[in-house]
Design a protein around this motif. Structure first.
Motif, PDB file in Angstrom:
ATOM      1  N   GLY A 166       6.072   8.748  -4.557  1.00 44.83           N
ATOM      2  CA  GLY A 166       5.003   8.152  -5.331  1.00 44.83           C
ATOM      3  C   GLY A 166       5.397   7.759  -6.740  1.00 44.83           C
ATOM      4  O   GLY A 166       4.904   6.756  -7.278  1.00 44.83           O
ATOM      5  N   TRP A 172       5.085   2.438   1.164  1.00 45.11           N
ATOM      6  CA  TRP A 172       6.138   3.043   0.345  1.00 45.11           C
ATOM      7  C   TRP A 172       6.631   4.327   1.016  1.00 45.11           C
ATOM      8  O   TRP A 172       7.840   4.581   1.096  1.00 45.11           O
ATOM      9  N   HIS A 173       5.688   5.131   1.484  1.00 39.97           N
ATOM     10  CA  HIS A 173       6.062   6.387   2.144  1.00 39.97           C
ATOM     11  C   HIS A 173       6.885   6.116   3.392  1.00 39.97           C
ATOM     12  O   HIS A 173       7.878   6.795   3.663  1.00 39.97           O
ATOM     13  N   ALA A 219       7.413   4.469  -6.547  1.00 39.13           N
ATOM     14  CA  ALA A 219       6.511   3.400  -6.115  1.00 39.13           C
ATOM     15  C   ALA A 219       5.584   2.989  -7.258  1.00 39.13           C
ATOM     16  O   ALA A 219       5.367   1.789  -7.495  1.00 39.13           O
ATOM     17  N   ALA A 220       5.034   3.964  -7.977  1.00 38.20           N
ATOM     18  CA  ALA A 220       4.126   3.651  -9.079  1.00 38.20           C
ATOM     19  C   ALA A 220       4.853   2.899 -10.190  1.00 38.20           C
ATOM     20  O   ALA A 220       4.275   2.004 -10.829  1.00 38.20           O
ATOM     21  N   PRO A 253       0.820  -1.218   0.000  1.00 33.92           N
ATOM     22  CA  PRO A 253       0.000   0.000   0.000  1.00 33.92           C
ATOM     23  C   PRO A 253       0.852   1.265   0.000  1.00 33.92           C
ATOM     24  O   PRO A 253       2.033   1.250   0.367  1.00 33.92           O
ATOM     25  N   SER A 254       0.222   2.358  -0.370  1.00 26.94           N
ATOM     26  CA  SER A 254       0.946   3.619  -0.566  1.00 26.94           C
ATOM     27  C   SER A 254       1.656   4.079   0.696  1.00 26.94           C
ATOM     28  O   SER A 254       2.771   4.613   0.645  1.00 26.94           O
ATOM     29  N   TRP A 255       1.019   3.883   1.868  1.00 24.99           N
ATOM     30  CA  TRP A 255       1.649   4.370   3.105  1.00 24.99           C
ATOM     31  C   TRP A 255       2.907   3.580   3.470  1.00 24.99           C
ATOM     32  O   TRP A 255       3.784   4.090   4.154  1.00 24.99           O
TER      33      TRP A 255
END
Length: 315
Positions: A193, A186-187, A196-197, A182-184
């Motif tokens: 972003g 990666w952060h 990650a994408a 999930p995005s968090w």
């Protein structure tokens, strides 16, 4: 039994499978597999006190751990996990068996000296594209320390314990595992972003990217660069490891052109065009030439402060 709970014994590790292989007379294990290590503390790569090299990989048939040690001119290898046989079948390729250093002819004094000092250098060939592509994407436009930290955190949180007896060795996620982060997370690992994408896009078409491992260099470069966010730098850094490509020259790097220009001519501030001009005599072997130049340690004196890493986790 105590308090209604039953102690369950830890699962037993399956026994290792092993293989021996005789490398060329002049062979340097560290120089050959060293590029597969992503910084100090790489959770998927370890060198132990006895000189053994340990690698954990997610093969097409599942996770596996490979231990390699050079003794008395012979390679002794052991492997564990579902991917054990796959790793042992490809052991010679990882150790540069399909590399042909005899095709290399030094054209500069420094390169000639490094070629003489590193006769055991072979170009590794893992046959695993995504394994090398993900850390290459993490290294885009950040410091090495930032990229290595992100790699460690992602493997620690989203990898899995490697098969075999070595503690704290981690297997990278498979393609689905990378795509599901999930995005968090990666952060939390300090990955912006855009990178990650790019990793998620690559993971979603991983079978097509893995086909590049059996392509010639131009076709493999084209295949990888079909993914938005993967350019010449990332593609070359990947294929140097997955394909053992001797001409996969790294362009678009902040430091490599300056190092090559200074090492070969004493010039400062060389750009990609100048680097390619200097390496033109090594057409077909430009990656090998760069490896030797970088191993020389001849770099231009620093004139500016070291680039400060950015920690996006505090944003």
């Amino acid at each position: 039994m105590r308090g209604g709970y039953v102690r369950v014994p830890a699962p037993r590790q399956a026994p290792a499978v092993s293989r021996r292989w005789t490398p060329p007379e002049l062979f340097d294990l560290g120089l050959t597999v060293g590029p597969l290590r992503r910084g100090p503390g790489d959770p998927a790569f370890r060198v132990t006190a006895d000189g053994s090299v340990w690698r954990a990989s997610h093969t097409p048939v599942g996770p596996g751990t490979l231990r390699i040690v050079l003794r008395a001119g012979e390679i002794e290898a052991e492997a564990w996990g579902p991917g054990a046989d796959w790793l042992l079948d490809r052991l010679p390729a990882v150790l540069g068996a399909y590399d042909d250093p005899s095709a290399f002819i030094p054209r500069h004094r420094l390169v000639h000296e490094m070629h003489r000092r590193c006769p055991g250098l072979r170009l590794t060939r893992t046959g695993l594209v995504l394994e090398s592509l993900v850390p290459a994407i993490l290294e885009q436009k950040v410091t090495s320390d930032e990229a290595y930290r992100a790699w460690r955190l992602l493997l620690q949180r989203h990898g899995e314990p490697a098969p075999g007896p070595l503690d704290r060795l981690r297997v990278t996620p498979d393609a689905r595992g990378w795509a599901m982060i999930p995005s968090w997370e990666w952060h939390r690992a300090g990955v912006d972003g855009k990178r990650a994408a790019t990793i998620v896009r690559a993971a979603r078409v991983a079978p097509r990217l893995e086909e590049a491992a059996s392509m010639d260099l131009p076709a493999a470069l084209t295949r990888l660069q079909l993914i938005p966010g993967i350019g010449p730098w990332t593609a070359a850094e990947t294929l140097q490891r997955s394909n053992g490509a001797p001409d996969a020259i790294t362009v678009g790097d902040l430091h490599v052109p300056k190092i090559v220009g200074y090492a070969l001519t004493g010039e400062r501030g060389a750009d990609d065009d100048r680097m390619l001009e200097l390496l033109a005599p090594y057409e077909g072997q430009r990656h090998r030439a760069c490896r030797l130049i970088l191993l020389s340690g001849r770099t231009p004196p620093r004139r500016a402060p070291r680039f400060s890493p950015n920690d996006i986790r505090v944003i």
